[in-house]
Scaffold this motif. Structure first.
Motif, PDB file in Angstrom:
ATOM      1  N   ILE A 130      -2.258   3.198  -1.500  1.00  0.00           N
ATOM      2  CA  ILE A 130      -2.507   4.111  -0.578  1.00  0.00           C
ATOM      3  C   ILE A 130      -2.437   5.563  -1.017  1.00  0.00           C
ATOM      4  O   ILE A 130      -3.132   6.477  -0.589  1.00  0.00           O
ATOM      5  CB  ILE A 130      -1.477   3.634   0.546  1.00  0.00           C
ATOM      6  CG1 ILE A 130      -1.814   2.430   1.327  1.00  0.00           C
ATOM      7  CG2 ILE A 130      -1.494   4.895   1.613  1.00  0.00           C
ATOM      8  CD1 ILE A 130      -0.708   1.856   2.009  1.00  0.00           C
TER       9      ILE A 130
ATOM     10  N   LEU B  55      -5.304   6.638  -2.848  1.00  0.00           N
ATOM     11  CA  LEU B  55      -6.375   6.776  -1.799  1.00  0.00           C
ATOM     12  C   LEU B  55      -6.036   8.442  -1.406  1.00  0.00           C
ATOM     13  O   LEU B  55      -7.173   9.037  -1.179  1.00  0.00           O
ATOM     14  CB  LEU B  55      -6.200   6.029  -0.712  1.00  0.00           C
ATOM     15  CG  LEU B  55      -7.072   6.157   0.524  1.00  0.00           C
ATOM     16  CD1 LEU B  55      -8.521   5.575   0.060  1.00  0.00           C
ATOM     17  CD2 LEU B  55      -6.677   5.500   1.736  1.00  0.00           C
ATOM     18  N   GLY B  56      -4.819   8.826  -1.316  1.00  0.00           N
ATOM     19  CA  GLY B  56      -4.595   9.904  -0.528  1.00  0.00           C
ATOM     20  C   GLY B  56      -4.990  11.292  -1.807  1.00  0.00           C
ATOM     21  O   GLY B  56      -5.362  12.125  -1.435  1.00  0.00           O
TER      22      GLY B  56
ATOM     23  N   PHE C  14      -7.261  -2.516   4.418  1.00  0.00           N
ATOM     24  CA  PHE C  14      -8.228  -1.320   3.945  1.00  0.00           C
ATOM     25  C   PHE C  14      -9.496  -1.097   4.800  1.00  0.00           C
ATOM     26  O   PHE C  14      -9.954  -0.190   4.625  1.00  0.00           O
ATOM     27  CB  PHE C  14      -8.189  -1.324   2.315  1.00  0.00           C
ATOM     28  CG  PHE C  14      -7.093  -0.657   1.525  1.00  0.00           C
ATOM     29  CD1 PHE C  14      -7.552   0.733   1.167  1.00  0.00           C
ATOM     30  CD2 PHE C  14      -6.046  -1.153   1.086  1.00  0.00           C
ATOM     31  CE1 PHE C  14      -6.784   1.708   0.444  1.00  0.00           C
ATOM     32  CE2 PHE C  14      -5.077  -0.270   0.578  1.00  0.00           C
ATOM     33  CZ  PHE C  14      -5.509   0.955   0.322  1.00  0.00           C
TER      34      PHE C  14
ATOM     35  N   ILE D 270       3.627   3.672   7.636  1.00  0.00           N
ATOM     36  CA  ILE D 270       4.640   3.769   6.551  1.00  0.00           C
ATOM     37  C   ILE D 270       5.798   4.405   7.059  1.00  0.00           C
ATOM     38  O   ILE D 270       6.659   4.411   6.984  1.00  0.00           O
ATOM     39  CB  ILE D 270       4.092   4.369   5.427  1.00  0.00           C
ATOM     40  CG1 ILE D 270       3.103   3.137   4.714  1.00  0.00           C
ATOM     41  CG2 ILE D 270       5.032   4.537   4.334  1.00  0.00           C
ATOM     42  CD1 ILE D 270       2.403   3.582   3.475  1.00  0.00           C
TER      43      ILE D 270
ATOM     44  N   ALA E 116      -2.156  -4.653   3.048  1.00  0.00           N
ATOM     45  CA  ALA E 116      -2.556  -3.371   3.827  1.00  0.00           C
ATOM     46  C   ALA E 116      -4.155  -3.509   4.045  1.00  0.00           C
ATOM     47  O   ALA E 116      -4.886  -3.767   3.121  1.00  0.00           O
ATOM     48  CB  ALA E 116      -2.351  -2.158   2.747  1.00  0.00           C
TER      49      ALA E 116
ATOM     50  N   LEU F 108       6.480   0.305   7.869  1.00  0.00           N
ATOM     51  CA  LEU F 108       5.454  -0.835   8.006  1.00  0.00           C
ATOM     52  C   LEU F 108       5.818  -2.130   8.773  1.00  0.00           C
ATOM     53  O   LEU F 108       7.109  -2.576   8.385  1.00  0.00           O
ATOM     54  CB  LEU F 108       4.979  -1.229   6.866  1.00  0.00           C
ATOM     55  CG  LEU F 108       3.809  -0.466   6.153  1.00  0.00           C
ATOM     56  CD1 LEU F 108       3.517  -0.958   4.561  1.00  0.00           C
ATOM     57  CD2 LEU F 108       2.744  -0.719   7.051  1.00  0.00           C
TER      58      LEU F 108
ATOM     59  N   PHE G 182      -2.554   5.202   7.637  1.00  0.00           N
ATOM     60  CA  PHE G 182      -1.371   4.278   6.764  1.00  0.00           C
ATOM     61  C   PHE G 182      -0.165   5.123   6.786  1.00  0.00           C
ATOM     62  O   PHE G 182       0.728   4.775   6.761  1.00  0.00           O
ATOM     63  CB  PHE G 182      -2.208   4.213   5.331  1.00  0.00           C
ATOM     64  CG  PHE G 182      -2.692   3.014   4.943  1.00  0.00           C
ATOM     65  CD1 PHE G 182      -2.019   1.713   5.309  1.00  0.00           C
ATOM     66  CD2 PHE G 182      -3.970   2.886   4.404  1.00  0.00           C
ATOM     67  CE1 PHE G 182      -2.920   0.621   5.110  1.00  0.00           C
ATOM     68  CE2 PHE G 182      -4.863   1.931   4.231  1.00  0.00           C
ATOM     69  CZ  PHE G 182      -4.093   0.563   4.586  1.00  0.00           C
TER      70      PHE G 182
ATOM     71  N   LEU H  19       3.426  11.730   3.380  1.00  0.00           N
ATOM     72  CA  LEU H  19       3.646  10.154   2.761  1.00  0.00           C
ATOM     73  C   LEU H  19       4.423  10.046   1.689  1.00  0.00           C
ATOM     74  O   LEU H  19       5.362   9.373   1.093  1.00  0.00           O
ATOM     75  CB  LEU H  19       1.999   9.838   2.303  1.00  0.00           C
ATOM     76  CG  LEU H  19       1.936   8.260   1.854  1.00  0.00           C
ATOM     77  CD1 LEU H  19       2.388   7.293   2.901  1.00  0.00           C
ATOM     78  CD2 LEU H  19       0.678   8.252   1.490  1.00  0.00           C
TER      79      LEU H  19
ATOM     80  N   ASP I  44       1.337  -2.103  -2.701  1.00  0.00           N
ATOM     81  CA  ASP I  44       0.252  -1.384  -2.036  1.00  0.00           C
ATOM     82  C   ASP I  44       0.486  -0.097  -1.588  1.00  0.00           C
ATOM     83  O   ASP I  44      -0.260   0.793  -1.478  1.00  0.00           O
ATOM     84  CB  ASP I  44      -0.048  -2.053  -0.617  1.00  0.00           C
ATOM     85  CG  ASP I  44       0.778  -3.093  -0.115  1.00  0.00           C
ATOM     86  OD1 ASP I  44       1.933  -3.260  -0.532  1.00  0.00           O
ATOM     87  OD2 ASP I  44       0.403  -4.065   0.984  1.00  0.00           O
ATOM     88  N   TYR I  45       1.841   0.673  -1.857  1.00  0.00           N
ATOM     89  CA  TYR I  45       1.992   1.967  -1.785  1.00  0.00           C
ATOM     90  C   TYR I  45       1.287   2.759  -2.959  1.00  0.00           C
ATOM     91  O   TYR I  45       0.597   3.799  -2.493  1.00  0.00           O
ATOM     92  CB  TYR I  45       3.462   2.315  -1.725  1.00  0.00           C
ATOM     93  CG  TYR I  45       4.162   1.863  -0.633  1.00  0.00           C
ATOM     94  CD1 TYR I  45       3.708   1.317   0.439  1.00  0.00           C
ATOM     95  CD2 TYR I  45       5.461   2.029  -0.490  1.00  0.00           C
ATOM     96  CE1 TYR I  45       4.375   0.705   1.537  1.00  0.00           C
ATOM     97  CE2 TYR I  45       6.314   1.738   0.726  1.00  0.00           C
ATOM     98  CZ  TYR I  45       5.620   1.123   1.738  1.00  0.00           C
ATOM     99  OH  TYR I  45       6.206   0.700   2.783  1.00  0.00           O
TER     100      TYR I  45
ATOM    101  N   LEU J 231      -8.285   6.362   7.505  1.00  0.00           N
ATOM    102  CA  LEU J 231      -7.327   5.344   6.799  1.00  0.00           C
ATOM    103  C   LEU J 231      -5.952   6.216   6.379  1.00  0.00           C
ATOM    104  O   LEU J 231      -5.137   5.550   6.530  1.00  0.00           O
ATOM    105  CB  LEU J 231      -8.379   4.831   5.431  1.00  0.00           C
ATOM    106  CG  LEU J 231      -7.795   3.444   5.116  1.00  0.00           C
ATOM    107  CD1 LEU J 231      -7.937   2.458   6.304  1.00  0.00           C
ATOM    108  CD2 LEU J 231      -9.026   2.981   4.264  1.00  0.00           C
ATOM    109  N   LEU J 232      -6.234   7.300   5.630  1.00  0.00           N
ATOM    110  CA  LEU J 232      -5.017   7.802   5.137  1.00  0.00           C
ATOM    111  C   LEU J 232      -3.876   8.165   6.227  1.00  0.00           C
ATOM    112  O   LEU J 232      -2.826   7.808   5.992  1.00  0.00           O
ATOM    113  CB  LEU J 232      -5.247   9.064   4.086  1.00  0.00           C
ATOM    114  CG  LEU J 232      -4.234   9.541   3.398  1.00  0.00           C
ATOM    115  CD1 LEU J 232      -3.682   8.663   2.329  1.00  0.00           C
ATOM    116  CD2 LEU J 232      -4.425  10.856   2.814  1.00  0.00           C
TER     117      LEU J 232
END
Lengths: 236, 432, 336
Positions: free
Chosen positions: B192, B195-196, C44, C257, C42, C261, C253, C319, B188-189, C249-250
């Motif tokens: 994510i 998405l970013g 979403f 993380i 995750a 997590l 997350f 991230l 799932d990383y 969301l970003l």
């Protein structure tokens, strides 16, 4: 012959595909220690899992105190008085020792403090480390937590899947001493062991499995004395 | 593909023909063209999901990068802007890249410890200040040049079709960076991280006016097919209109649209051919082996991360290609209109509904879902009108319900995705 | 050089807003990390469910307002929170029964769960917009300030002003209370411990007689509480717009993380790191710097590292750095 306390009678079955167990019988009397030994891949752990209900039997039955429990789920067997210590991932690593014991007693609604004291008396090191995360303990201590957790339901029979896997010989001896101690309180012990010689020494009853079937069944001492068993399974 | 596939495609064609007959042929062609582009995007996503089980939530970003390529390749350069700050902007970009490279070199050369952290930080800080000292004034100068219609560097003035592979290349570059960072970790990383990156790509497009004119949009981009306005005067179009009994304007836009459809179909056909060959090749078999059992594939000595990176880059490149095609069809880049709902999630619905792991399925999904997306809105409005017909005109509730009809289709698409995933996870045309 | 005024200016424009934003993120990230550690995917749909929950609270607020009920100086929305929580508990449990439970039963891959949560997100998004449209809705009422710039200046006599908005103050206090309550729940109650046990070792939890469906239900209930609070506080602070919640969301997350997590404490720390980094990098330091420099020297320009439009780039950079150097997060998370 009277019905044993717990018996997996003529069990046949496997994980979906071909059968692993072939009419295999495992039994343990009240307050005694029964040990399952045998070469790698003989189905030792499978036999124990079958007794605990983690494996669907095609034939045969499991009876506890004369009651047929073949159809029960493992959880239901726990409620019936069976405790099980898996070989690996047998603790909650991020929880403290005390919380591990609490989780072991999850199905109990009564006061568990007395049982917890008994566990601490049995494994004094755990009392010192009660607030520490179980995952941070040494291998032997973790096994103590695992056994302690299973004892928290006050089981009538305790099943151990290779409790000494990966621990040093000194720790192993100590663990065996504790297991004898547990059996003296009237709890039956059924255990799978890789270290056949040491295990048979403390066993009231020994089962030598080969390819999912009983090969030799006798008292521990008798098996140790049997030249065939010695030659084939104990390395002379 | 059994008889089921062709049948479904024939039904789809019939539906489009119905739109032509009962609504208008212009609409039918518009739907067809966007369906073709959607199908290409779905093909790209299908490579990642169907071949390798990679979850890309950043389709929007990759299509947007592809769209940017059209501007950078096909638009005429703006000499005043280049004179005002072109060199500065390029130098700034180079300095930025150099800063990051320097930081990487420092990181690799120095021994582990606090000194290394400090040194990397120092390099980055110094690099940042030098870069922004060069970059900031340059871009401001560029944006000050004739801001009403230009205010950006323009492009290279090359033929627009050339921008399509460039768009694919841009998207591939972005995908490589994202994949390098997030592949090989928990699955799932990647989701994510994509998405970013898509948020960031859109932010760059919106706010880096010197490059893309930002929210001012770039319009009037050169088209690969003659515009309807130009076709109206062509004698053969006029005679065609006479023989069909249509007016000239309609005929011209249908002809122009068909031109695009031909081009897009050509690209789609080539991609399908390539994908099918890849799917059936040893490489395709290996990819599926990795998808179905990563552990054993790794045990067999396959470099799973490297393979995943390759397929991720490829799939994203296809999305970038489709993004470039879309911009050259619209003739404009409108960064403000890129939203994840349409460009990411709709594509996903297409892949799942069509049949993940099957190229034809993804293509069919592209057609079906785009068709529904366009047609559900009028249906939703009709439904709402039916529901509200008993209410008094001008009541707040009635107005609200009518106004919200357009959101019905989001709901419909979500429900479609969930139902397919649950009851027909293999899609309309399942993987063979 | 005027340290006091610099500090006041910094607090007013950066520290307090970042603290409030960080608290909102923390509540959101806690929900994500909880869902992750129990259901192992995750989530979403988190941002959009936050939006829907806030929409429910807004509906309740308007109903209360038109009935003439208020708790001034506090915003009426706080009174409507329980309504939103109940609505979201029902919504999330319905989503679980209709969608996720099936995949749990067939032991689907995590990616399938993520995909399903994407579908749920789509639906949730549609429902929210059906109710709220895409525009901005403000629903903050009651007193606006705990103390305003003018009051602060009059009180202290400093040149710089400092305001503490009601919404910020409520956010910070509520977040603190909720975090303490959550940790108490997880560490002290039977249900909370069973959640941790399930997250630690699913099979052993089963053997110990912990009912997984019950654990899952509790998890959704807590998640609902957390996300309705996070969404409402965010909306009180910055106004409600459905798309902004999706964009949260970003950072949520990233926070989860970064902290590791599945680790609640990590989610909180991660949220504040993300919030302060976002605000710090996109903050115009000009005023603060000019107070800190010797008299007569003024910084040229805004002294802003990145334009505000790139705050997501900051989150993303965090991230990326975490994924590159420490994918398990600051505090060790569950899984790589």
């Amino acid at each position: 012959m009277a019905e044993p306390f717990l018996i997996g009678d003529a069990m046949t079955g496997g994980y979906g595909g071909a059968d692993i167990l072939h009419s295999c019988t495992i039994a343990v009397e009240k307050g005694e220690i029964a040990v399952i030994v045998g070469p790698n891949g003989a189905g030792k752990s499978t036999a124990m899992k079958a007794v605990f209900g983690m494996l669907k039997l095609r034939e045969g039955a499991v009876r506890l105190e004369g009651e047929d429990i073949t159809a029960l789920s493992p959880q239901a067997r726990v409620a019936k008085g069976m405790g099980f210590v898996p070989q690996t991932s047998n603790i909650f690593p991020s929880m403290s020792v005390e919380e591990n014991l609490e989780m072991g007693a999850f199905i109990r609604r009564d006061d568990i403090r007395a049982t917890m004291e008994q566990v601490y008396d049995l494994f004094p090191i755990l009392r010192d480390k009660r607030a520490q995360a179980a995952g941070e303990l040494s291998g032997g201590q973790r096994q103590q937590v695992a056994v302690g957790r299973a004892l928290m339901t006050k089981p009538k029979v305790l099943m151990l899947d290779e409790p000494t896997a990966g621990v040093s010989p000194i720790v192993m001896d100590e663990l065996f001493d504790r297991i004898i101690e547990i059996s003296r309180t009237g709890i039956s012990i059924l255990m799978v062991e890789q270290n056949a010689r040491q295990a048979l020494e403390i066993a009231d009853k020994g089962y030598v499995l080969v390819q999912g079937a009983n090969r030799y069944t006798d008292t521990g001492q008798a098996l140790l004395a049997d030249p065939d068993v010695r030659k084939s399974f104990l390395g002379g | 593909m059994s008889a089921r596939g062709p049948l479904l495609f024939a039904l789809m064609g019939l539906a489009l023909a119905c739109v032509g007959l009962f609504q208008s042929w212009q609409l039918a062609i518009t739907i067809l063209n966007m369906s073709l582009i959607s199908a290409i995007m779905a093909l790209g996503v299908n490579m990642q999901w169907g071949y390798a089980g990679l979850f890309n939530v950043g389709v929007m970003g990759f299509t947007a990068v592809g769209g940017l390529a059209v501007v950078l390749v096909a638009q005429p350069p703006v000499p005043e802007a280049w004179a005002a700050g072109g060199a500065g902007a390029l130098l700034g970009l180079l300095l930025g890249v150099a800063t990051i490279l320097a930081a990487i070199v420092v990181y690799q050369r120095l021994p582990k410890g606090r000194m290394r952290g400090l040194a990397v930080f120092a390099v980055l800080a110094v690099g940042y200040f030098i870069t922004s000292a060069v970059f900031g004034p340059a871009t401001q100068a560029i944006e000050a040049v004739n801001p009403a219609s230009e205010g950006y560097l323009g492009g290279l003035g090359l033929p627009v079709v050339l921008a399509w592979p460039v768009g694919a290349l841009f998207a591939a570059g972005v995908a490589w960076m994202v994949g390098k960072v997030s592949l090989g970790l928990r699955s799932d990383y990647l989701a994510i991280a994509t998405l970013g990156i898509s948020e960031i790509v859109i932010a760059v497009l919106k706010f880096e006016g010197w490059m893309s004119r930002g929210v001012n949009n770039v319009t009037g981009i050169d088209r690969p097919v003659a515009r309807p306005v130009d076709l109206q005067t062509a004698p053969w179009v006029q005679s065609l209109a006479d023989s069909l009994g249509w007016d000239v304007q309609q005929t011209a836009s249908v002809v122009s649209g068909l031109g695009y459809a031909g081009l897009f179909a050509l690209v789609l056909g080539a991609l399908i051919w390539l994908s099918e060959r890849a799917w059936n090749s040893p490489w395709g078999r290996m990819m599926r082996a990795i998808r179905d059992n990563e552990v054993s594939a790794r045990a067999m000595g396959k470099d799973v991360k490297q393979r995943h990176l390759a397929i991720f880059v490829l799939g994203s490149a296809v999305c970038g290609l489709a993004g470039a095609m879309m911009v050259s069809m619209d003739g404009q880049l409108t960064p403000g209109s890129y939203e994840p709902l349409r460009f990411t999630f709709l594509i996903w619905v297409m892949v799942i509904v069509g049949g993940s792991g099957n190229n034809w399925g993804a293509v069919l999904g592209g057609f079906v879902i785009w068709f529904l997306w366009v047609q559900v809105e009028p249906a939703g409005r009709w439904f709402m009108e039916l529901v509200t017909s008993g209410m008094a005109d001008g009541s707040d509730l009635k107005d609200h319900l009518l106004a919200s009809a357009s959101y019905m289709r989001l709901l419909t698409m979500g429900v479609a995705l969930l139902l397919m995933l649950r009851f027909a996870p293999r899609g309309l045309i399942p993987e063979r | 050089m005027d340290f006091l005024n610099a500090l006041v200016s910094l607090s007013n424009f950066m520290l307090i807003p970042a603290l409030a934003y960080g608290s909102q993120l923390a509540l959101g990230a806690l929900g994500i990390t909880l869902v992750y550690s129990i259901l192992r995917f995750a989530h979403f749909a988190h941002g959009d469910t936050m939006a829907l929950g806030t929409a429910a609270v807004i509906g309740g607020t308007f109903a209360l307002q038109s009935a003439g009920v208020n708790i001034a100086p506090l915003p009426t929305a706080l009174l409507a929170v329980p309504f939103g929580v109940v609505a979201m508990v029902l919504y999330l449990l319905a989503a679980d029964r209709l969608v996720y439970r099936y995949y749990r039963r067939v032991r689907a891959k995590p990616m399938i769960f993520v995909m399903a949560s994407l579908g749920v997100m789509f639906v949730t998004n549609g429902i929210t917009r059906l109710f709220m449209g895409v525009g901005e809705t403000r629903f903050e009422d009651g007193e606006r300030f705990v103390f305003s710039v003018r009051e602060f200046r009059d009180f202290t006599g400093l040149a710089e002003g400092l305001a503490l908005r009601n919404a910020q103050f409520i956010t910070i206090v509520t977040a603190l209370i909720v975090m303490v309550a959550l940790f108490w729940f997880l560490n002290r109650t039977r249900a909370g411990k069973s959640m941790r046990a399930y997250s630690d070792n699913e099979d052993l939890a089963l053997l110990s007689g912990i009912n997984p469906e019950r654990v899952v239900t509790i998890t959704w209930v807590i998640t609902a509480i957390l996300l309705v609070l996070a969404g409402t506080l965010y909306g009180l602070d910055k106004g409600f717009r459905a798309f902004n919640y999706f964009q949260l969301l970003l950072p949520m997350f990233a926070a989860a993380i970064l902290g590791g997590l599945g680790n609640p404490l990590g989610a909180i720390v991660g949220a504040y790191v993300v919030a302060f980094a976002e605000m710090g990098v996109t903050f115009a330091w000009r005023r603060v710097v000019s107070y800190m420099l010797p008299d007569g020297i003024e910084p040229s320009g805004m002294v802003q590292l990145l334009p505000v439009d790139y705050k997501f780039a900051v989150t993303f950079a965090i991230l990326v750095i975490v994924l590159l150097f420490r994918p398990t997060g600051i505090f060790k998370g569950k899984v790589l």
